[in-house]
Motif scaffolding. Structure first.
Motif, short mmCIF file in Angstrom:
data_model
loop_
_atom_site.label_atom_id
_atom_site.label_comp_id
_atom_site.label_asym_id
_atom_site.label_seq_id
_atom_site.Cartn_x
_atom_site.Cartn_y
_atom_site.Cartn_z
N LEU A 93 6.06 6.38 1.90
CA LEU A 93 5.94 6.45 0.45
C LEU A 93 6.94 5.57 -0.28
O LEU A 93 6.82 5.36 -1.48
N LYS A 94 7.91 5.03 0.43
CA LYS A 94 8.80 4.05 -0.19
C LYS A 94 8.09 2.72 -0.37
O LYS A 94 8.49 1.91 -1.19
N LEU A 96 4.42 2.70 -0.48
CA LEU A 96 3.17 2.99 -1.18
C LEU A 96 3.44 3.71 -2.51
O LEU A 96 4.52 4.23 -2.74
N GLN A 97 2.41 3.78 -3.33
CA GLN A 97 2.50 4.51 -4.59
C GLN A 97 2.40 6.00 -4.33
O GLN A 97 1.84 6.43 -3.32
N THR A 98 2.92 6.79 -5.26
CA THR A 98 2.84 8.25 -5.09
C THR A 98 1.81 8.84 -6.04
O THR A 98 2.13 9.66 -6.89
N ASN A 99 0.57 8.43 -5.89
CA ASN A 99 -0.48 9.10 -6.65
C ASN A 99 -1.19 10.11 -5.75
O ASN A 99 -0.97 10.13 -4.54
N ILE A 102 -3.22 8.74 -2.60
CA ILE A 102 -2.36 8.27 -1.50
C ILE A 102 -1.69 9.45 -0.81
O ILE A 102 -1.61 9.51 0.42
#
Length: 171
Positions: A93-94, A96-99, A102
């Motif tokens: 998650l660092k 990738l996005q945190t939506n 995801i």
């Protein structure tokens, strides 16, 4: 009171894992599949994502040990598997996005990794003689579908609660 929220919620879902297996997974319409709810892992992953990765990993270690003691015959499998999955997901998650989409995908990937890890450990020491085809058909796919439903139902409400907890813990 806010710092007791995470241990209480993880304890409740830890018990809910067992209740689900006892009341629903043993019913006749699920007889052909091996359903394995991973509510504890789902909540721990969401805690590692939204509250603090370090706290999520610490709780994953403790509840993994508890999971091994209560549900399995082999100590250490979940105790090391759950924190490792929390660590991997928090590191991903660092990048990738945190939506929510995801997070849902990563949670399902985490559950898949844990299921393969447990299957391989049990195969190596001879606790299971299930072939990979049978494992995929009767255990992994039904487990992923079941846990996808749980993630879809729990991700957004837990996100809101965990963000409140994280905000209050930083004050």
């Amino acid at each position: 009171m806010i710092r007791y929220f995470l241990p209480i919620i993880v304890s409740v879902v830890f018990i809910a894992d067992s209740l689900f297996v006892n009341f629903f997974a043993n019913q006749s319409w699920f007889h052909q599949w091996i359903l394995s709810p991973k509510l504890t892992l789902i909540v721990l992953l969401l805690a590692a994502i939204y509250i603090n990765p370090k706290k999520g990993i610490q709780y994953a270690f403790f509840f993994g040990l508890l999971y091994d003691i209560v549900y399995t015959d082999l100590l250490g499998v979940y105790m090391f598997g759950m924190p490792a999955i929390c660590y991997i997901v928090s590191k991903l998650l660092k990048v990738l996005q945190t939506n929510v989409v995801i997070i849902t995908i990563l949670t399902i990937v985490g559950i898949t990794l844990l299921e393969f890890y447990v299957y391989e450990i049990n195969s190596m020491i001879g606790l299971t003689h299930m072939s990979m085809d049978r494992f995929l058909t009767y255990r992994l796919y039904p487990t992923l579908i079941l846990n996808l439903v749980f993630v879809v139902l729990l991700a957004y409400p837990l996100k809101k609660q965990f963000e409140k907890v994280a905000y209050k813990l930083t004050d």
